[in-house]
Every structure is written in structure tokens, then in C-alpha cells.
Design an enzyme around this catalytic site. Sequence first.
Site, short mmCIF file in Angstrom:
data_model
loop_
_atom_site.label_atom_id
_atom_site.label_comp_id
_atom_site.label_asym_id
_atom_site.label_seq_id
_atom_site.Cartn_x
_atom_site.Cartn_y
_atom_site.Cartn_z
N TYR A 1 0.83 -1.20 0.00
CA TYR A 1 0.00 0.00 0.00
C TYR A 1 0.87 1.26 0.00
O TYR A 1 1.90 1.32 0.67
CB TYR A 1 -0.92 0.04 1.22
CG TYR A 1 -1.98 -1.03 1.26
CD1 TYR A 1 -2.27 -1.83 0.16
CD2 TYR A 1 -2.72 -1.26 2.43
CE1 TYR A 1 -3.25 -2.80 0.21
CE2 TYR A 1 -3.71 -2.22 2.49
CZ TYR A 1 -3.97 -3.00 1.38
OH TYR A 1 -4.94 -3.96 1.45
N PRO B 1 -16.53 -3.94 1.54
CA PRO B 1 -17.91 -4.20 1.98
C PRO B 1 -18.93 -3.30 1.30
O PRO B 1 -20.12 -3.63 1.28
CB PRO B 1 -17.84 -3.93 3.49
CG PRO B 1 -16.73 -2.95 3.64
CD PRO B 1 -15.71 -3.37 2.62
#
Length: 326
Positions: free
Chosen positions: A53, A216
Site C-alpha cells: 500500500y 464491503p
Amino acid sequence: MKYTQLGKTGMRVSRLVLGTMNFGTRTDEATADAIMDRALELGINFFDTANEYGGSGHHGRTEEIVGRWFAQGNHRREKVILATKFYNDMENELDGPNDAPGVSAYKLYRSLDASLARLQTDHVELYQMHHIDHTANWDELFQAYENVMAQGKVYYAGSSNFGARHLAFAAAAAEKRHFLGLVSEQHLYNLTQRLPELELLPTARDLGMGVVVWSPLASGLLADNALTVKTGRRAEKAAKLSPARRQQFEAYEALCQSLGESASNVALAWLLQNPAITAPIIGPSSVAQLEDAVHAVEIDLSPETLAKLDEIFPGPGGSAPEAYAW
């Protein structure tokens, strides 16, 4: 904040995971620090990151930001259950051919030490393989995991983006070694991506593994005003929706409005009410977004609402209320 157990471990983790993927790219360091401080105040103790990341050209930047936050003191590190991952190319010329995507004992050792240096810590609670490597040798990998666990650098082993069969293969290999094996799987799962209900979630349940959910909100399509936003990734995704898919999201937005809840929090609450799920990962870009997401933990969706969600977004076998009966 509500807490649960991470798979077959004794660790008590928050029902929401703070994802750090945006730190250093869409979220500047000062804002990232404020988000992490507020997360602890709200009771979120489970932070997830990965060595890659930070964006192309600066893989590792996100871990560096988290490490500098730990270094500010006030027992920040002791209050956090920290998870990171390894697999991808880290642009490290010293690794040569071993810098290619994949997993091996060599790459695990090198990647872990580099992550610990960036994170300014001597251990991580959960060390995850970011993707499956079909050429990997489980004895080699689990021997490496056992070694770093004996050194106190890693507490538990986890996976990400594995298939159900991969979890089963890993469990069989671990049992032969009398090793705990993988304790959790991090996986793509949301109202629009329900394929894991067929095999992944039942397999993880049978193996006693925790399941941590990434994306999600379906890359923002399950967030508020997803169909009306004019710019950014959500706008691009919304513009590509088929008419039938757009009708699904319109019905979803109408349902959330009737409940008096935000679309993003209903999507999180749906996951939180599935006992197969340990926790979803949230990736707030501001403190306000973080504070809003915490409300999802308190939402109790009725059986009627769950049935309506199944109608709008059918599972892989059609309406699948059995997903909530595990």
C-alpha cells in the site's frame, strides 16, 4: 464498540477493522493520524494494512505512516491488533528475481523484516499472504511461519483472496505438521458479491477460521448517493451499470431511506449480522466517515429487511436466508 474472537485464536478484535489502504494516496498523513487516533477512542483495535500500500513508486508508504503514528507514543502500538500482508512486487532491487509476485520462505522473511522496519514495531499480530501462490510449498511456508512465530515477530498466520480449496489444502498441511495453520481469511464479500456463500464461508466456518471482509461497500456503489455522484471512481462505476443493475441499486437506496439509515451502514450491518463474518474492513478518508460507520455496529436488521435485501441482491443460489443460520 462490540468485539468478537478472531477465528481459532484468543484475540478479541473489534467488529469493524480500520483499513489503511488510502493512507498516503487519497488520505494525507495528518488526516490518517487523526483517523487512527479517533478509531482507538471509538474502541476499534484491529488495524489492517499491507506492504504494497502507498501507490506505485512508493509501495510501503502506508506502513511508514502507520509506523510514524505508533512512534508518537502513548501506548498506541500496544492498543492495536495489527495485520499486514505480503505477496506483491515491492520495487526492491536488492531482491532481484524474488521481487516478483508470489510467496516463499525467502520472501516471507525479507518482506516481514521490511514491514516491521516501516511499521516501527518488533511484531505483527497477524501476517497474511495477500494472494494464493499456486506454486508455493506449504511445508516451506509453514516452516517459515513457525520460525518467525518462535522469534516473536508474528503471532498468527492468515490468508487473503484464497479459494475454499486453498484453505482446505492449507489446513491439511498444517495438521500434518501439528501447526495451528491459518486463522483467518480476508475476502471480497458484499451484497453485490455473494459467491463466497457457496463454498468459501462454509469452509472457513468448518475450519474454525475468521473471515474479514474487504470492499464491503462494493467500491462505493453501496455507499450513499452512489447513483448521483458526478465525479470520481463511484461515478465511473455507476455510469457503467446496466439498466437492470441500476434498478437494483435504486431499490436498495429506497429500502435504506425507508429504514432511516444510510446505504453504507445498511451494507455494513448486513455483513455484521452474518455469524460467518468476523468483521468488515472500513476505509474512511475522514474522521467524519469513521464516526458514521461505527453506527453500523448498533443496527439490527429485521428478518423482513434481510429477506428484502435477498430479493434485491439474490445470493448465488437465489434468496439465501440460510446464510444467517450458520
